[in-house]
Every structure is written in structure tokens, then in C-alpha cells.
Design a protein around this motif. Structure first.
Motif, PDB file in Angstrom:
ATOM      1  N   ASP A  38       0.845  -1.188   0.000  1.00 51.50           N
ATOM      2  CA  ASP A  38       0.000   0.000   0.000  1.00 51.50           C
ATOM      3  C   ASP A  38       0.882   1.240   0.000  1.00 51.50           C
ATOM      4  N   ILE A  39       0.268   2.375  -0.308  1.00 51.35           N
ATOM      5  CA  ILE A  39       1.003   3.639  -0.351  1.00 51.35           C
ATOM      6  C   ILE A  39       0.160   4.742   0.269  1.00 51.35           C
ATOM      7  N   VAL A  40       0.796   5.569   1.077  1.00 59.53           N
ATOM      8  CA  VAL A  40       0.138   6.711   1.726  1.00 59.53           C
ATOM      9  C   VAL A  40       0.762   7.987   1.180  1.00 59.53           C
ATOM     10  N   ILE A  41      -0.062   8.879   0.624  1.00 63.81           N
ATOM     11  CA  ILE A  41       0.401  10.164   0.118  1.00 63.81           C
ATOM     12  C   ILE A  41      -0.003  11.235   1.128  1.00 63.81           C
ATOM     13  N   ALA A  42       0.961  11.895   1.727  1.00 66.76           N
ATOM     14  CA  ALA A  42       0.682  12.897   2.767  1.00 66.76           C
ATOM     15  C   ALA A  42       0.960  14.295   2.234  1.00 66.76           C
ATOM     16  N   THR A  43      -0.078  15.123   2.187  1.00 66.78           N
ATOM     17  CA  THR A  43       0.057  16.506   1.739  1.00 66.78           C
ATOM     18  C   THR A  43      -0.418  17.450   2.836  1.00 66.78           C
ATOM     19  N   PRO A  44       0.018  18.728   2.779  1.00 65.54           N
ATOM     20  CA  PRO A  44      -0.617  19.723   3.656  1.00 65.54           C
ATOM     21  C   PRO A  44      -2.081  19.872   3.262  1.00 65.54           C
ATOM     22  N   SER A  45      -2.897  20.412   4.132  1.00 60.60           N
ATOM     23  CA  SER A  45      -4.298  20.655   3.792  1.00 60.60           C
ATOM     24  C   SER A  45      -4.377  21.655   2.646  1.00 60.60           C
ATOM     25  N   ASP A  46      -5.193  21.329   1.635  1.00 60.64           N
ATOM     26  CA  ASP A  46      -5.328  22.250   0.508  1.00 60.64           C
ATOM     27  C   ASP A  46      -6.504  23.202   0.681  1.00 60.64           C
ATOM     28  N   GLY A  47      -7.308  22.992   1.744  1.00 57.26           N
ATOM     29  CA  GLY A  47      -8.438  23.874   1.986  1.00 57.26           C
ATOM     30  C   GLY A  47      -9.553  23.728   0.978  1.00 57.26           C
ATOM     31  N   VAL A  48      -9.490  22.689   0.133  1.00 58.26           N
ATOM     32  CA  VAL A  48     -10.494  22.496  -0.917  1.00 58.26           C
ATOM     33  C   VAL A  48     -11.164  21.133  -0.790  1.00 58.26           C
ATOM     34  N   CYS A  49     -10.379  20.073  -0.779  1.00 60.16           N
ATOM     35  CA  CYS A  49     -10.937  18.723  -0.737  1.00 60.16           C
ATOM     36  C   CYS A  49     -11.620  18.485   0.617  1.00 60.16           C
ATOM     37  N   PRO A  50     -12.856  17.958   0.597  1.00 60.48           N
ATOM     38  CA  PRO A  50     -13.655  17.863   1.824  1.00 60.48           C
ATOM     39  C   PRO A  50     -13.371  16.629   2.665  1.00 60.48           C
ATOM     40  N   TYR A  51     -12.117  16.330   2.892  1.00 64.66           N
ATOM     41  CA  TYR A  51     -11.759  15.196   3.743  1.00 64.66           C
ATOM     42  C   TYR A  51     -10.391  15.440   4.370  1.00 64.66           C
ATOM     43  N   ALA A  52     -10.178  14.837   5.532  1.00 66.97           N
ATOM     44  CA  ALA A  52      -8.861  14.884   6.175  1.00 66.97           C
ATOM     45  C   ALA A  52      -7.992  13.746   5.670  1.00 66.97           C
ATOM     46  N   GLY A  53      -8.641  12.643   5.337  1.00 69.45           N
ATOM     47  CA  GLY A  53      -7.953  11.490   4.776  1.00 69.45           C
ATOM     48  C   GLY A  53      -8.944  10.666   3.994  1.00 69.45           C
ATOM     49  N   ILE A  54      -8.449   9.938   2.990  1.00 66.51           N
ATOM     50  CA  ILE A  54      -9.350   9.117   2.182  1.00 66.51           C
ATOM     51  C   ILE A  54      -8.591   7.896   1.677  1.00 66.51           C
ATOM     52  N   GLY A  55      -9.252   6.746   1.737  1.00 66.72           N
ATOM     53  CA  GLY A  55      -8.671   5.518   1.221  1.00 66.72           C
ATOM     54  C   GLY A  55      -9.247   5.196  -0.142  1.00 66.72           C
ATOM     55  N   ASN A  56      -8.480   4.497  -0.951  1.00 67.60           N
ATOM     56  CA  ASN A  56      -8.898   4.125  -2.300  1.00 67.60           C
ATOM     57  C   ASN A  56      -9.630   2.791  -2.225  1.00 67.60           C
ATOM     58  N   PHE A  57     -10.959   2.824  -2.207  1.00 71.10           N
ATOM     59  CA  PHE A  57     -11.744   1.604  -2.052  1.00 71.10           C
ATOM     60  C   PHE A  57     -11.488   0.646  -3.210  1.00 71.10           C
ATOM     61  N   GLY A  58     -11.156  -0.590  -2.881  1.00 68.27           N
ATOM     62  CA  GLY A  58     -10.945  -1.612  -3.895  1.00 68.27           C
ATOM     63  C   GLY A  58      -9.537  -1.674  -4.437  1.00 68.27           C
ATOM     64  N   SER A  59      -8.660  -0.784  -3.979  1.00 69.85           N
ATOM     65  CA  SER A  59      -7.290  -0.786  -4.484  1.00 69.85           C
ATOM     66  C   SER A  59      -6.386  -0.131  -3.457  1.00 69.85           C
ATOM     67  N   ARG A  60      -5.092  -0.082  -3.757  1.00 68.38           N
ATOM     68  CA  ARG A  60      -4.156   0.560  -2.848  1.00 68.38           C
ATOM     69  C   ARG A  60      -4.246   2.074  -2.965  1.00 68.38           C
ATOM     70  N   GLY A  61      -3.772   2.761  -1.939  1.00 71.84           N
ATOM     71  CA  GLY A  61      -3.714   4.211  -1.995  1.00 71.84           C
ATOM     72  C   GLY A  61      -4.494   4.904  -0.895  1.00 71.84           C
ATOM     73  N   VAL A  62      -3.788   5.757  -0.120  1.00 76.50           N
ATOM     74  CA  VAL A  62      -4.394   6.623   0.887  1.00 76.50           C
ATOM     75  C   VAL A  62      -3.849   8.018   0.668  1.00 76.50           C
ATOM     76  N   ARG A  63      -4.714   9.027   0.717  1.00 77.43           N
ATOM     77  CA  ARG A  63      -4.251  10.405   0.664  1.00 77.43           C
ATOM     78  C   ARG A  63      -4.630  11.088   1.974  1.00 77.43           C
ATOM     79  N   LEU A  64      -3.641  11.703   2.617  1.00 74.63           N
ATOM     80  CA  LEU A  64      -3.867  12.478   3.836  1.00 74.63           C
ATOM     81  C   LEU A  64      -3.860  13.946   3.459  1.00 74.63           C
ATOM     82  N   ASN A  65      -4.934  14.638   3.768  1.00 75.50           N
ATOM     83  CA  ASN A  65      -5.076  16.043   3.411  1.00 75.50           C
ATOM     84  C   ASN A  65      -4.879  16.911   4.654  1.00 75.50           C
ATOM     85  N   GLY A  66      -3.638  16.971   5.110  1.00 74.83           N
ATOM     86  CA  GLY A  66      -3.315  17.796   6.274  1.00 74.83           C
ATOM     87  C   GLY A  66      -3.479  17.098   7.605  1.00 74.83           C
ATOM     88  N   ALA A  67      -3.812  15.814   7.624  1.00 71.10           N
ATOM     89  CA  ALA A  67      -4.054  15.092   8.876  1.00 71.10           C
ATOM     90  C   ALA A  67      -3.053  13.956   9.013  1.00 71.10           C
TER      91      ALA A  67
END
Length: 204
Positions: free
Chosen positions: A91-120
Motif C-alpha cells: 500500500d502507499i500513503v500520500i501525505a500533503t498539507p491541507s489544501d483547503g479544498v478537498c472535503p476530507y482529512a484522509g481518504i482511502g482508495n476503495f478496492g485498491s491501494r492508496g491513501v491520501r492524507l489532506n493535512g491530517a
């Protein structure tokens, strides 16, 4: 079993904010109070999480890019020069600062690998989102109809139930707290937790 996770740290061009590699290593793979130790504890020592930290890199995507498949592909591509290989990680986790746009703090890729952290970048959010992915990966060899597993409400409810079960009493029993805090602050704490949930209701 062992799950191998790559963590890719991203910063935006107009900001130098990104978790230092040493802190990211401690939060995700540390021997205590980490994502790895949490999964090890809740699985009764049946699961271990290992991996590596990559970056920080300048963001390959603009602010407001909210789709997790785009972040997963971009993160894998940018970390390749530093030795990242898709076959070496589950799996892979992509950690970014909060962009103030995307409506989530973190999100997982359902059915596949991938997590994006939006400032959290914290144990709770990372473990929660990876939990979605680990659950889905267990279903990846099933017929298409069954690959999505339970509905979204079930995923979120189970994740929150597990998180809420980590009470001060439990933390004291496992040696993470010397003394349970006073119950006087419970109302403020629970109100804060509730408001955090309300803030992301529109996304679901």
C-alpha cells in the motif's frame, strides 16, 4: 502477516509544510504510539506493518486535486527515482498539507491501494484509512460483485467503534497512561469529536 506500506511526503510550492521524515517514521513505523504498534495491538500480534518514507517532494498535482487514484499514481511516479517499487509495497500513503479544498482529512482508495492524507498526519486518521484498504485487499480475489465488501456506512461505523474503544482505561491497562484523566473534560472532548464528524458529513 506483514503489510508493507510506502509513505510519500508532499509539499505545495507555496508552502514548505510537510512532516519531517523522522516524525513520519515515528508516527507510522515507531515501536510505540504508532500506526504499526496500533495494528499489532488490535490484531493480537498477528499483523505487522513495515515500510519506508519517501520525500518530501514538491507536489506533482495542483491544490484542489481530490481524486485518490490521481494522487496514488502521482506519488508512485515521483518516488520511483528514490527506489520506490510497486511490487515492494502492499500500500502507499500520500501525505500533503491541507489544501483547503478537498472535503476530507484522509481518504482511502476503495478496492485498491492508496491513501491520501489532506493535512491530517496522525495515527488515528492513517490507521483508519489504511484499515479501509487492508479490508478491501482481502476481498480483491472475490467476484466483482463482492469486491467492495460492506457498504460505506459499515466501514465507517466499524472504524469509529474501534477508535472509540481506545478509552483512557484501556490506555492505562496497556501502559500508555500512568493515570486516567479526570472525567471533567469528557463533555468538551466528546463535543469536539462530534463536531469533527459533522464537518465531513457533506462529503459522504
Amino acid at each position: 502477516g506483514t503489510l508493507r506500506v510506502a509513505v510519500v511526503l508532499i509539499r505545495y510550492p507555496d508552502s514548505t509544510i510537510a512532516p519531517p521524515r523522522s516524525i513520519a517514521q515515528s508516527v507510522v513505523f515507531g515501536s510505540s504510539n504508532s500506526v504499526a504498534s496500533w495494528f499489532n495491538e488490535v490484531s493480537d500480534r498477528a499483523m505487522s506493518v513495515t515500510g519506508g518514507i519517501f520525500g518530501p517532494y514538491d507536489s506533482p498535482l495542483p491544490k484542489g486535486s481530490c481524486e485518490i487514484p490521481d494522487w496514488t499514481a502521482a506519488g508512485e511516479a515521483i518516488a520511483t527515482n528514490d527506489g520506490y517499487s510497486r511490487t515492494a509495497f502492499d500500500d502507499i500513503v500520500i501525505a500533503t498539507p491541507s489544501d483547503g479544498v478537498c472535503p476530507y482529512a484522509g481518504i482511502g482508495n476503495f478496492g485498491s491501494r492508496g491513501v491520501r492524507l489532506n493535512g491530517a498526519f496522525n495515527v488515528g486518521v492513517i490507521a483508519h484509512e489504511l484499515g479501509h484498504n487492508f479490508y478491501q485487499l482481502a476481498y480483491r480475489h472475490q467476484p466483482l460483485l463482492f469486491q467492495s465488501g460492506a457498504n460505506d456506512g459499515f466501514h465507517e461505523a466499524v472504524g469509529d467503534t474501534i477508535a472509540l474503544s481506545i478509552t483512557p482505561e484501556y490506555l492505562r491497562k496497556v501502559g500508555l497512561l500512568v493515570k486516567e484523566p479526570s472525567a471533567e473534560g469528557d463533555v468538551a472532548f466528546l463535543l469536539k469529536k462530534g463536531l469533527c464528524k459533522v464537518a465531513v458529513c457533506r462529503y459522504w
